[in-house]
Structures are given as structure tokens and as C-alpha cells.
Scaffold this active site. Structure first.
Site, short mmCIF file in Angstrom:
data_model
loop_
_atom_site.label_atom_id
_atom_site.label_comp_id
_atom_site.label_asym_id
_atom_site.label_seq_id
_atom_site.Cartn_x
_atom_site.Cartn_y
_atom_site.Cartn_z
N ASP A 24 -8.15 -43.91 -2.89
CA ASP A 24 -9.12 -44.96 -3.26
C ASP A 24 -8.43 -46.14 -3.95
OD1 ASP A 24 -11.59 -46.14 -3.53
OD2 ASP A 24 -12.00 -45.19 -5.46
N HIS A 41 -5.49 -51.66 3.15
CA HIS A 41 -5.38 -50.40 3.91
C HIS A 41 -4.00 -50.24 4.53
CE1 HIS A 41 -9.50 -49.69 3.08
NE2 HIS A 41 -9.96 -50.66 3.84
N LEU A 135 4.25 -27.41 6.35
CA LEU A 135 3.16 -28.12 5.66
C LEU A 135 2.01 -28.26 6.65
CD1 LEU A 135 1.95 -30.01 3.39
CD2 LEU A 135 3.03 -31.90 4.59
#
Ligand code: FPP
Length: 244
Positions: A24, A41, A135
Site C-alpha cells: 500500500d 505502481h 519459495l
């Protein structure tokens, strides 16, 4: 690209297994610099890439990133397009970037809403990485926790309707196995940079006992040091899971 393993910030047995991140603050980061939101972004995607690398180098097993929510479609078209383009680029780059790192990438979200090309990219990358275990990275896109629970409820209801499942056989584990995160453990640590202190419809079921970590840093400025700080804070907490 060969990513070297480094010592994690806390002993391995104190590390969270599954870290979830709400990315955020991209818009505010851009606004502060007089730039269009979409450039925020772009910087956010760079921070995301760095965090993926850091997660690999310190040996995190599961990580989930909130990239695009079911509510984010309400944003202006050009902002939505730029986030879709960044995701599409990430899905292409991930092959070269993490090809040798044994990273499994899964979409957490409803694939139906994406354009056919993006939808196919998610499907292909999931298939190509399905046997990797170093991962597991969940990309939450067109994701909403309530929407996910509705999907799970419908899938379970269909099994009850066709007689393959009895209502009394519905357990917490069965519900977990019908969520997008079926191959991931519950979240241990939820990190939300950007100064807001809410969960925003993100992994509500999976965060039932997660430790929450909030900080004011805007996502594009969030770096490995900040990530480690969250892990150190996590290791200091005493988790009781409702017991004493
Ligand atoms: C929230 O910040 C961020 C988003 C809704 C999009 C997150 C997307 C990326 C980081 C890039 C694409 C993702 C990948 C996986 C490559 P905000 O825009 O709500 O910020 P604000 O609260 O400052 O307005």
C-alpha cells in the site's frame, strides 16, 4: 540469475513460515513527487521484485502479495491497465528471473476477469512452476477474501448437493482446502506498509492468528531492511493461538 542465500535476521526456527504483504502507498508515493499514480505502481512493482529476491535469500517458504483486489476494478481505466501490464510483465520476467530458484508461483484470485492473454500467462506459469518448493509465492490478483470464501462455499455446496459430501463432514480443514491458498499454510505475519491499519478484505480466514505489522513507509520505499525489521518484531511476539 543465481540468488545467494544469506543469514536471516532471526534464527530459522523463529522465522514466519508464511508472510503476507499488503503493498500500500504507491499512489501517495507518486503524488508526493507530482507524478501520475501509475508511476507509483511502477515503483511498487520494483519494490515487489526486490522483496521476492529478499524472501528467497533469507529462506522464506511462503509469501503472498496483494497486487489487485476485487474492488480495485473501480479505479480509473488507465490505472487498472497499468497494474495489469505490470503483472503481465512480472509473469513474463519471472521465468528468467526466478527460473533457477525453484520458486513456485500461484495465482490467488479469480482468473475469469482477466484478458485471455494474462489469464493464460497465469495458467502457464503455475503449471511450469508447480513442482518447485523453495519459495511459494502467491500473487493475489482479482482477489477478495470474502469472494474467496463465497467460491469455497459454492464448491462445498455442490459436493453436498451431488451427494459426495455430508454436511457433518464440513470442517475448518475442508474449508481451508477449498480456498485459493489450499497449498499454503495459514499466514504467520501480515505486513502492511503505507500507514493504514486495516486488513482490507485480505486473507481473512488465513490471518485468523497472524501477527500484524504496520508501518508508515510507503510501499515503493519498503526495502529488505524494513522487511527484516518486521521479522524481528514477529520473532519477539508470543503467539498463544487462543491458549495461555
Ligand atoms: C495499493 O496502493 C497498491 C495497489 C492497488 C496495486 C499494487 C500493485 C503493484 C505493486 C504493481 C503490480 C504488481 C505486481 C505483482 C508486479 P494504492 O494505489 O492504493 O496507494 P495509495 O493508498 O497511496 O493510493
Amino acid at each position: 540469475m543465481a540468488i545467494k542465500l544469506i543469514e536471516p535476521p532471526v534464527p530459522r526456527d523463529m522465522m514466519p513460515k508464511h508472510v503476507a504483504v499488503i503493498m500500500d502507498g504507491n499512489g501517495r508515493w507518486a503524488k508526493k513527487r507530482g507524478m501520475p499514480r501509475k508511476l507509483g505502481h511502477v515503483q511498487g512493482a520494483k519494490a515487489f521484485r526486490k522483496m521476492m529476491i529478499h524472501a528467497i535469500e533469507i529462506g522464506i517458504e511462503y509469501i503472498s502479495f496483494y497486487a489487485f483486489s476485487t474492488e480495485n476494478w473501480k479505479r480509473p481505466d488507465d490505472e487498472v491497465h497499468s497494474i495489469m501490464n505490470l503483472m503481465s510483465k512480472y509473469l513474463t520476467d519471472a521465468r528468467t528471473e526466478f527460473g533457477d530458484e525453484h520458486v513456485r508461483i500461484i495465482l490467488l484470485g479469480d482468473n475469469e476477469a482477466f484478458n485471455p492473454e494474462l489469464r493464460q500467462k497465469f495458467i502457464d506459469l503455475e503449471n511450469d512452476t508447480k513442482d518447485f518448493h523453495a519459495l511459494t509465492a502467491g500473487c493475489c490478483a482479482n482477489y477478495g477474501s470474502r469472494d474467496e470464501i463465497v467460491h469455497a462455499a459454492k464448491a462445498i455446496a455442490r459436493q453436498v448437493k451431488d451427494g459426495t459430501l455430508q454436511p457433518e463432514d464440513i470442517t475448518e480443514d475442508l474449508i481451508s482446502r477449498n480456498l485459493y491458498t489450499k497449498d499454503m499454510p495459514d499466514v504467520d505475519l501480515l505486513i502492511r506498509p503505507g500507514g493504514e491499519m486495516r486488513i482490507s478484505n485480505f486473507l481473512l480466514w488465513q490471518c485468523a492468528y497472524a501477527e500484524l505489522y504496520f508501518c508508515d513507509t510507503l510501499w515503493p520505499d519498503f526495502d529488505a531492511k524494513e522487511f527484516d525489521k518486521a521479522i524481528v518484531e514477529y520473532a519477539r511476539r508470543t503467539r498463544r493461538f487462543g491458549g495461555l
